[in-house]
Design a protein around this motif. Structure first.
Motif, mmCIF file in Angstrom:
data_model
loop_
_atom_site.group_PDB
_atom_site.id
_atom_site.type_symbol
_atom_site.label_atom_id
_atom_site.label_comp_id
_atom_site.label_asym_id
_atom_site.label_seq_id
_atom_site.Cartn_x
_atom_site.Cartn_y
_atom_site.Cartn_z
ATOM 1 N N UNK A 159 86.816 27.832 15.401
ATOM 2 C CA UNK A 159 87.708 28.522 15.039
ATOM 3 C C UNK A 159 87.604 30.018 15.851
ATOM 4 N N UNK A 160 88.317 30.714 17.292
ATOM 5 C CA UNK A 160 87.370 31.365 17.771
ATOM 6 C C UNK A 160 88.393 32.909 16.411
ATOM 7 N N UNK A 161 88.909 33.969 16.019
ATOM 8 C CA UNK A 161 89.244 35.347 15.647
ATOM 9 C C UNK A 161 89.355 36.201 16.550
ATOM 10 N N UNK A 162 90.780 36.359 16.857
ATOM 11 C CA UNK A 162 91.382 37.656 17.984
ATOM 12 C C UNK A 162 91.999 38.723 16.888
ATOM 13 N N UNK A 163 91.648 39.803 17.155
ATOM 14 C CA UNK A 163 92.585 40.722 16.096
ATOM 15 C C UNK A 163 91.835 41.776 16.611
ATOM 16 N N UNK A 164 93.145 42.880 15.816
ATOM 17 C CA UNK A 164 92.315 44.252 16.146
ATOM 18 C C UNK A 164 92.123 45.369 15.052
ATOM 19 N N UNK A 165 91.081 45.379 14.881
ATOM 20 C CA UNK A 165 90.507 46.032 13.557
ATOM 21 C C UNK A 165 90.439 45.676 12.337
ATOM 22 N N UNK A 166 90.917 46.161 11.595
ATOM 23 C CA UNK A 166 90.077 45.768 9.840
ATOM 24 C C UNK A 166 91.365 44.825 9.880
ATOM 25 N N UNK A 167 92.400 43.993 10.664
ATOM 26 C CA UNK A 167 92.658 43.004 10.062
ATOM 27 C C UNK A 167 92.177 41.762 10.451
ATOM 28 N N UNK A 168 91.540 41.908 11.491
ATOM 29 C CA UNK A 168 90.703 40.678 11.698
ATOM 30 C C UNK A 168 89.706 40.316 10.869
ATOM 31 N N UNK A 169 88.975 41.642 10.466
ATOM 32 C CA UNK A 169 87.876 41.603 10.008
ATOM 33 C C UNK A 169 88.126 41.065 8.419
ATOM 34 N N UNK A 188 85.873 37.634 17.956
ATOM 35 C CA UNK A 188 86.405 39.332 18.776
ATOM 36 C C UNK A 188 87.989 40.232 18.451
ATOM 37 N N UNK A 189 87.217 41.068 19.556
ATOM 38 C CA UNK A 189 88.312 42.424 18.226
ATOM 39 C C UNK A 189 88.646 43.472 19.891
ATOM 40 N N UNK A 190 90.083 43.376 20.116
ATOM 41 C CA UNK A 190 90.541 44.593 20.679
ATOM 42 C C UNK A 190 89.897 46.477 20.796
ATOM 43 N N UNK A 191 89.881 46.437 19.780
ATOM 44 C CA UNK A 191 89.166 47.796 19.303
ATOM 45 C C UNK A 191 87.704 47.959 19.543
ATOM 46 N N UNK A 192 87.420 48.841 20.812
ATOM 47 C CA UNK A 192 85.399 48.571 21.765
ATOM 48 C C UNK A 192 84.914 49.310 20.409
ATOM 49 N N UNK A 193 85.749 49.833 18.726
ATOM 50 C CA UNK A 193 84.421 50.188 18.085
ATOM 51 C C UNK A 193 83.908 49.523 17.516
ATOM 52 N N UNK A 194 84.583 48.415 17.223
ATOM 53 C CA UNK A 194 83.933 47.074 16.271
ATOM 54 C C UNK A 194 83.222 46.667 17.630
ATOM 55 N N UNK A 195 83.067 46.324 18.343
ATOM 56 C CA UNK A 195 82.271 45.168 19.067
ATOM 57 C C UNK A 195 80.548 45.496 18.410
ATOM 58 N N UNK A 196 79.895 44.414 18.329
ATOM 59 C CA UNK A 196 78.256 44.405 17.980
ATOM 60 C C UNK A 196 78.206 44.027 16.569
ATOM 61 N N UNK A 197 79.507 44.522 16.174
ATOM 62 C CA UNK A 197 79.881 44.987 14.626
ATOM 63 C C UNK A 197 79.670 42.904 14.053
ATOM 64 N N UNK A 198 78.638 43.285 12.844
ATOM 65 C CA UNK A 198 77.801 41.413 12.149
ATOM 66 C C UNK A 198 78.355 41.902 11.389
ATOM 67 N N UNK A 199 79.594 40.193 11.283
ATOM 68 C CA UNK A 199 80.212 39.761 9.893
ATOM 69 C C UNK A 199 79.611 39.089 9.224
ATOM 70 N N UNK A 200 78.550 39.738 8.170
ATOM 71 C CA UNK A 200 77.125 39.354 7.464
ATOM 72 C C UNK A 200 77.432 38.128 7.083
#
Length: 230
Positions: A87-97, A116-128
């Motif tokens: 599965x790939x999750x494609x979201x925008x900010x908090x909902x996808x997290x 993947x996120x549309x908001x580049x502020x979340x790019x490279x954020x690691x989901x532990x």
């Protein structure tokens, strides 16, 4: 196992309920049961349970019931739980997290392999919990093909839902689960399920409206109603 043609989505929804209930029964140490017991646990009539199961084959022995583990395995195979679904999750900010953190609730065989996120502020954020770093859409095609991802979860706002769906399909996705508040369109060869939370909450509020006055919700005044409607 019988062919799947003509099987309704409501039937499949009930099969998921049966599977989850059987899983709990197996953990409790139950080995054999009759349809009335499954009906008691699920709130579904025993005759409907038997009809649902007969859609896919002959289960159980008349007068002796069903074996929990065997039936659970059969239903799991019907629902595709014996396969691997990346599965790939494609979201925008908090909902996808938030959705990504629910990986423990995924059915057997389902694995979140990319986010993947549309908001580049979340790019490279690691989901532990997943061991994944959130990527930008520019990496969508490469990642989906490299990781052999077949299912895309769309968790965007209404304006981005269809464009994101289109990009997932172009990247090679075979199935879409759309969590956005608007429906999306896909070609006939793409599996699609629309999961609109507001629909379920609206059904709940409709049912709650039948409660006694003591259980009725507080009503919005005129200003609150205008604000809610935008």
């Amino acid at each position: 196992m019988k062919a799947r043609s003509g099987i309704s989505k409501l039937t499949i929804n009930r099969m998921v309920i049966y599977y989850n209930t059987l899983k709990n029964m197996l953990e409790e140490g139950v080995e054999i049961f009759i349809s009335t017991e499954l009906g008691r646990r699920t709130g579904i009539g025993p005759s409907l349970i038997r009809r649902d199961l007969c859609n896919f084959g002959d289960f159980g022995t008349r007068g002796m019931g069903y074996r929990v583990e065997s039936l659970m395995e059969w239903i799991g195979a019907i629902l595709g739980y014996d396969a691997i679904w990346n599965i790939a999750v494609v979201g925008e900010g908090l909902p996808s997290l938030v959705l990504s953190h629910y990986y423990n609730f995924l059915p057997p065989g389902f694995q979140i392999k990319a986010a993947f996120d549309l908001d580049d502020r979340y790019h490279n954020l690691v989901l532990p919990d997943l061991g994944l770093a959130i990527e930008g859409l520019e990496k969508l095609n490469t990642t989906i093909r490299k990781k052999k991802i077949t299912i895309g979860l769309v968790v965007t706002g209404p304006q981005d839902a269809q464009p994101v769906t289109n990009r997932l399909i172009e990247a090679g996705i075979s199935g879409i689960a759309n969590f956005s508040p608007v429906p999306v369109m896909v070609p006939d060869n793409i599996a699609l399920t629309q999961i609109n939370l507001s629909t379920y909450l609206s059904q709940l509020s409709y049912d709650l409206s039948d409660l006694s006055p003591e259980g009725s919700p507080q009503r919005m005044d005129g200003n609150e109603r205008r604000y809610a409607l935008g």
